[in-house]
Design a protein around this motif. Sequence first.
Motif, short mmCIF file in Angstrom:
data_model
loop_
_atom_site.label_atom_id
_atom_site.label_comp_id
_atom_site.label_asym_id
_atom_site.label_seq_id
_atom_site.Cartn_x
_atom_site.Cartn_y
_atom_site.Cartn_z
N UNK B 321 0.85 -1.20 0.00
CA UNK B 321 0.00 0.00 0.00
C UNK B 321 0.88 1.24 0.00
N UNK B 322 0.32 2.34 -0.47
CA UNK B 322 1.03 3.62 -0.51
C UNK B 322 0.18 4.65 0.23
N UNK B 323 0.82 5.39 1.13
CA UNK B 323 0.10 6.41 1.90
C UNK B 323 0.68 7.78 1.51
N UNK B 324 -0.16 8.64 1.00
CA UNK B 324 0.30 9.97 0.56
C UNK B 324 0.18 10.96 1.71
N UNK B 325 1.28 11.67 1.97
CA UNK B 325 1.26 12.71 3.02
C UNK B 325 2.16 13.85 2.53
N UNK B 326 1.82 14.39 1.38
CA UNK B 326 2.74 15.33 0.71
C UNK B 326 2.50 16.79 1.07
N UNK B 327 1.50 17.06 1.91
CA UNK B 327 1.37 18.41 2.46
C UNK B 327 0.85 19.45 1.48
N UNK B 328 1.14 20.70 1.80
CA UNK B 328 0.57 21.84 1.06
C UNK B 328 1.64 22.89 0.81
N UNK B 329 1.30 23.87 0.01
CA UNK B 329 2.11 25.09 -0.11
C UNK B 329 1.31 26.23 0.47
N UNK B 330 1.96 27.21 1.11
CA UNK B 330 1.22 28.42 1.48
C UNK B 330 0.93 29.22 0.21
N UNK B 331 -0.21 29.85 0.18
CA UNK B 331 -0.56 30.68 -0.99
C UNK B 331 0.44 31.83 -1.11
N UNK B 332 0.92 32.06 -2.33
CA UNK B 332 1.80 33.21 -2.59
C UNK B 332 0.98 34.29 -3.27
N UNK B 333 0.84 35.45 -2.62
CA UNK B 333 0.03 36.51 -3.26
C UNK B 333 0.66 36.94 -4.58
N UNK B 334 -0.18 37.38 -5.49
CA UNK B 334 0.36 37.92 -6.74
C UNK B 334 0.90 39.32 -6.48
N UNK B 335 1.82 39.77 -7.30
CA UNK B 335 2.42 41.08 -7.09
C UNK B 335 1.34 42.15 -7.07
N UNK B 336 1.38 42.98 -6.04
CA UNK B 336 0.41 44.06 -5.94
C UNK B 336 -0.84 43.70 -5.14
N UNK B 337 -1.03 42.40 -4.84
CA UNK B 337 -2.20 41.98 -4.06
C UNK B 337 -2.03 42.49 -2.63
N UNK B 338 -2.80 43.44 -2.24
CA UNK B 338 -2.68 44.14 -0.95
C UNK B 338 -1.25 44.69 -0.76
N UNK B 339 -0.64 45.12 -1.84
CA UNK B 339 0.69 45.74 -1.78
C UNK B 339 1.84 44.75 -1.73
N UNK B 340 1.56 43.45 -1.86
CA UNK B 340 2.62 42.44 -1.76
C UNK B 340 3.67 42.63 -2.87
N UNK B 341 4.91 42.58 -2.48
CA UNK B 341 6.06 42.77 -3.39
C UNK B 341 6.14 44.18 -3.98
N UNK B 342 5.27 45.08 -3.52
CA UNK B 342 5.35 46.47 -3.98
C UNK B 342 5.57 47.42 -2.80
N UNK B 343 4.99 47.09 -1.68
CA UNK B 343 5.22 47.87 -0.46
C UNK B 343 6.08 47.00 0.45
N UNK B 344 7.22 47.54 0.90
CA UNK B 344 8.24 46.64 1.48
C UNK B 344 7.93 46.13 2.89
N UNK B 345 6.86 46.61 3.51
CA UNK B 345 6.52 46.04 4.82
C UNK B 345 5.22 45.24 4.76
N UNK B 346 4.98 44.65 3.60
CA UNK B 346 3.84 43.72 3.45
C UNK B 346 4.41 42.31 3.31
#
Lengths: 135, 643
Positions: B321-346
């Motif tokens: 048998x094979x048991x999958x436990x490969x987890x998740x990734x945290x969501x990465x906001x797109x550039x500019x989403x609530x200032x992400x990657x555009x405002x340096x304290x976001x």
Amino acid sequence: MAEGTRKHAKILVFSTEKISDPAIDMAGLLKLHYPPKVLTISIPCSSGIKPRWILHAFRKGFDGVFIAADGSDCPYGESCTEKTGKLVNTTHDLMKENNIEPARLRMAAICSVCSESFVKQMKSFNEYLLLHSNN
Amino acid sequence: MNNNIGVYICHCGGNISDYVDVEKVKQAIATEEGVTLAKTTIFACADSNQKEMVEDIRQQHLNGVVVASCSPKLHQITFRAVTERAGLNKYNYVHANIREQVSWAHSDNKPGATEKAIHIVKAAIAKVRYAKSLDPIIIQSQKAVAIIGAGIAGMKAAIQLANMGCPVYLIEREYFVGGRVAQWDSLSTSSETGKQIITRLYQELIKHNTITLFTGAEISSYSGSIGDFHLKVNIKPRYINQQCNEGGLQKAIDVCPVILPDEFNFNITNRKAIYHNFPSEYPQLPVVDMVHCNRCGECLKICGAIDLDQKDELLDIHVGSILMATGFDPYTPIDGEFGYNQINNVITLPQFQRLINLNEKKLIFNEKEIRHIAYIYCVGSRQPEGENKYCSRYCCTTTIHIANVTRRKFKEINNYHFTRGVRTYGKQETLYRESLANGDVFLQSYEDDLPVVTSEDGKTIVKINDILTMKKSMEIEADLVVLVTGMVPRAENSIGALFKLPKGRDKFFNEIHMKLRPVETVIDGITISGACQGPKNVTEAINSALSAATKSFSYVSKGELELEPIIARIEKDACTWCGACANVCPYDAIRIENDGQKEYAVINNAVCKGCGMCLPVCPTDAIDLTAYSNSEIESMIDALAQD
């Protein structure tokens, strides 16, 4: 035209229990609609379909037969694709002998997650059969 | 032929009957040849209905049973068990799928769905007329389980299986175990830190001789099926020998000229090409990142334990048998989403979690002490327009917990929560109450009027029309904006593609049924656990891991499995022995026999797998497959073809 009154071709699908059945189930789960006269018979492997069953379906009034093949995912081995192809060729020859248009038998590999592909195939086959029907 | 057949048509609580007129189906099939009982039922799978079926079968001496309900993947096993409890061989049962393949697929066309359901049920009745009592085939099952992913779910499942005496191969793609939980410090679900939990689990893990841990390992290919999976595992080297001198190694790290963003800290710090994750990483042996190493050789001059010539290893493992436990990734906001990657304290929530772990006494970001923190909720979750329509479930609780921790750890912190409604379910509500008592400010908006983050004169401003105060417009000047990002499926999902694991609407791996078969997949023998199945907190991930471990164990524990008794059968009189069947059989299950009068084909029942490849090549049609004979298939076609 309202969906309830639209004309649909009658299509028999041979699907496989381990591979294409889950994809067809998932199409329903995802509410991906396809023509309601698509009717399915499940079998273990697409390379085990007898040509006589397909001819029987045409004689009984099906407009088209679709083989939702295992393809390279077949749990019974890689030779499935080639063997399913051969049985389709054999059936095409028998269809010609019986004056049945070979294009009314189609085959495509439908993997266990290929729900969208299945729905697309059913819609296009339905359109083709309606376009080429004598009705 | 069976001529005393009972048919049960399920409403599925409306899942079927909202689109299919089940009474009309019952009327249409009640007069079919051999049908002596036809019923509708609200839930065919309910205990009460199962008991009624048992009574019906016994009292009316039914010799064939059909249930028209959901996919056979879900309940065929349930209703076969019902027939067995009633004393009827389970192969006299036929399942008709009128939910996934009818009511759900044709919810846009109720008359069409009802007509299709009638045809499907008639075809099942046609098949059950020919059904015969059979005995299942028994096969050997390899008593070992492969677990893919050594995060908290995989580690917990491995320990559970080992405790039950099952050999386990724990296969981790990264070089260190612990997954996401190793990255968290304080947890809302436990008094232990993530690091402490992983340390404890690792110590427990290595005590078990039956657990084999592979790190830096990926499955490159697989073959076989339930009970008999063969996996090829590619193991990348660490480029560091086991016997390493810690002091020398640290010097080697210091001289390494390659500087990279540290993924362990979500890129808010840097690491070298030779790296640890953190002091209590497991296994406690650093790694050379060969993708980025420039092979300058500086480290080799200092540390003899480094060996840049180590090669990949390819191992074959055999499991049931094979048991999958490969987890998740945290969501990465797109550039500019609530200032992400555009405002340096976001920054994102995972980055903030690492930030408060890395800081002591003062909370510093971008060389500035942080006092006012704005948390914007549901970033990448509950998206009205985007792909992620689901709630990630853990983030409200984690954010409030982290906000409480931040207040305790650092002085003069003010937390402002920009929510879309707080979902701290169950006992997690106490954390919400604690944060309210702390004086945290909660503001709320709808999805069509989200908060706006702007940078004005070097200040970061968050504005909201707060629905809790009659849409009063408010704005906060924040030293730090934390985007509360949800969980998304792993971006690198080649393992899911390899096993062809179905994904649900949210793109996580899909179970057969969320309540009835919550860790099984449609691929027999493969189970799923933890956040690879959908957003879960630590407790929920562990619960699903224990459940998946138990299910996987059930596949291998007896050392044998029951398989369907579907095999080919030769009609001796019709066979003229041409050898075509033997030539196409992939299992060499067909041999020639001579009784003195003729040569004919014989099936080796122990070897035949029931694929049916021999059927279409027989020129005299002398071969049938159990349960798929000409009579059965052609009578089903007849039923489906009726106008």
